[in-house]
Design a protein around this motif. Sequence first.
Motif, PDB file in Angstrom:
ATOM      1  N   THR A 154       0.841  -1.251  -0.021  1.00  0.00           N
ATOM      2  CA  THR A 154      -0.051  -0.142   0.257  1.00  0.00           C
ATOM      3  C   THR A 154       0.767   1.332   0.063  1.00  0.00           C
ATOM      4  N   VAL A 155       1.947   1.133   0.799  1.00  0.00           N
ATOM      5  CA  VAL A 155       2.935   2.137   0.664  1.00  0.00           C
ATOM      6  C   VAL A 155       3.508   2.555  -0.388  1.00  0.00           C
ATOM      7  N   ILE A 156       3.927   1.365  -1.167  1.00  0.00           N
ATOM      8  CA  ILE A 156       4.680   1.637  -2.508  1.00  0.00           C
ATOM      9  C   ILE A 156       3.487   2.195  -3.541  1.00  0.00           C
ATOM     10  N   LYS A 157       2.327   1.674  -3.508  1.00  0.00           N
ATOM     11  CA  LYS A 157       1.271   2.071  -4.528  1.00  0.00           C
ATOM     12  C   LYS A 157       1.168   3.634  -4.255  1.00  0.00           C
ATOM     13  N   GLY A 158       0.913   3.879  -2.834  1.00  0.00           N
ATOM     14  CA  GLY A 158       0.730   5.215  -2.562  1.00  0.00           C
ATOM     15  C   GLY A 158       1.642   6.310  -3.115  1.00  0.00           C
ATOM     16  N   ILE A 196       3.906  10.548  -6.678  1.00  0.00           N
ATOM     17  CA  ILE A 196       4.977  10.983  -7.907  1.00  0.00           C
ATOM     18  C   ILE A 196       4.340  11.226  -9.169  1.00  0.00           C
ATOM     19  N   LEU A 197       3.372  10.243  -9.406  1.00  0.00           N
ATOM     20  CA  LEU A 197       2.805  10.546 -10.989  1.00  0.00           C
ATOM     21  C   LEU A 197       1.952  11.603 -10.813  1.00  0.00           C
ATOM     22  N   GLU A 198       1.324  11.959  -9.829  1.00  0.00           N
ATOM     23  CA  GLU A 198       0.522  13.265  -9.812  1.00  0.00           C
ATOM     24  C   GLU A 198       1.295  14.440  -9.363  1.00  0.00           C
ATOM     25  N   ARG A 218       8.424   8.491 -16.050  1.00  0.00           N
ATOM     26  CA  ARG A 218       6.923   8.532 -15.791  1.00  0.00           C
ATOM     27  C   ARG A 218       6.240   7.159 -16.391  1.00  0.00           C
ATOM     28  N   ASP A 219       6.997   6.718 -17.374  1.00  0.00           N
ATOM     29  CA  ASP A 219       6.854   5.371 -17.844  1.00  0.00           C
ATOM     30  C   ASP A 219       6.996   4.150 -16.935  1.00  0.00           C
ATOM     31  N   ALA A 220       8.218   4.438 -16.505  1.00  0.00           N
ATOM     32  CA  ALA A 220       8.539   3.382 -15.425  1.00  0.00           C
ATOM     33  C   ALA A 220       7.673   3.510 -13.986  1.00  0.00           C
TER      34      ALA A 220
END
Length: 555
Positions: free
Chosen positions: A317-321, A326-328, A339-341
Amino acid sequence: MNLFYTSSIALSLMSFLLGLIVYLKDRKNNLGKQWFVLSTFISGWAILLYLVASSPRAGDALNWQYLLDIVALGIPVAYFNFVVAFLGLKVRAQVWIFGAVSAMLSILSTTTFFKVGVIQKFGFYWINPGEYYFVFPLFFLVIVTYSLFLLIRAYMTEPRGSILRSQIIYQLIAGAIGFSGGATNFLPQLFNIFPFGNYFVIIYIFFVSYSILKYQLFNLKLILAELAILLLNLFLIVNIFTSHAKFDLMLNVSVFTFIFAFSIILLRGIYKDIRDRERIEGLVKEMEVANERLRAMEQQKTEFVSIASHQLRTPLTVIKGYASMILEGTFGAINDVARDALENLFKSSEKIVALVDDLLTVSRIEQGRMMLNFETINLKGLVQKVLTEMQGEIDEAKINLSFSAEDEEDFFVAVDEKKFKQVVHHILDNAIKYTPQHGSVRVTIVDDAITNNVRLIVSDTGEGMNEEQITAIFERFNLKNEQAEYSENQARQDFDAQNLGGQAEKGTHGIGLYIAQEIISAHHGKLSIESDGKDMGTSVTVEIPRAYSPKISKV
């Protein structure tokens, strides 16, 4: 030879032979040993009784009577030992005490305190009792009564229907009849009454034999076969020695030789069958132990999966969050390569989180801990929500997806919304992943007025399945395409490699439809799959009872 003589000899032979065969069958079995000892004492008592009664002179009768009393004193002690072995009791001190008293009385039985001599009664020689002869029947009565008491006590404590309880019943009946009959041998010297119950001792042998046969106290089927063969051969031997003419002698020897050879072959066949049966019983027991170990390992595996999944949930959950943040742009702008990575990282973390959720669901199902929170919802709205969430996957797969349901109609069902959403997601996920590019997936919701069910039908033009795959697909960790040729998946390897390995990811971890079926079953619904075969597409149908009002009900 009168009936009394005949019954004594028959009892002697039957007791000894039955006890000997039981002992030879399994020399390590303590119960068999004790039965042999008891049978030997009864056999010795019976033959000595015949010798006393048939003696023509008083001196011979008295000598045989001395031996008879010594052997008879051993019968109650041997019976007590047999009962102790039968019940599995640990009373070594009592065994030694009774044995010592029996030995002491055996010495006293040769004195005038025990018997003065013998006198004729009823045409036989019987004891002329001494002053303390009453100790003999008293000793007999005390030990036999105590042995029967132990049997009765064990019977009262055993649960109804148990094999031991049934065995005890036959032992009690046999003991009461047999020893009551044997005790009548005290009547001539004490009350001048003929020992009419002497024949009842034979009934004791038959009763014990019946309990052996019915409840497998020993292997009496083998015992009876051996006993019959032995008696037949003994009869033939007697015929040889009683032959008078030379021709009769040769004939009897020939018959005996043939029967003896046949007996050996027959017994070897019986022993082989017994060994085979014992080996099979041993294998059955080993399989039971192995199955018990497998069940324990299955339980441990389920607990491990549950614990491991819970431990994985937080860091994932931490990794996903953080990937989402970062993407936002929460931590600043990033270049296109990064961004692709990160997008691949985010998608992969989403898939792993979904896998962890599935593993937790499987664990709860297996442990019977899956809780359902029922509420009445519109199935059409739930399916549209799932389709919206999966739009990215649909676009990426480059397939044509259509959804149809009557606009003016609501399809209310009473379900656990979160878990039923999981079901719809797994079914759609399977259809999307197994449909090639430019293929089509059709999602339909219909109301079946006949069965009063709502149906969700998901049809695709994908790979399809054969009957074997359809049967196996609801098993845990079964991949739909595990038997597909490698070349058929070659075109997708690059794509699959970016998504944590193609085969497992493509097959939705092999547990999606297992979970879907379990959840639908808990909702009193039905999940069915149809396919005309390879490359003919698949149709998945979910049927759920219709609900008529959107009332919330929790269980």
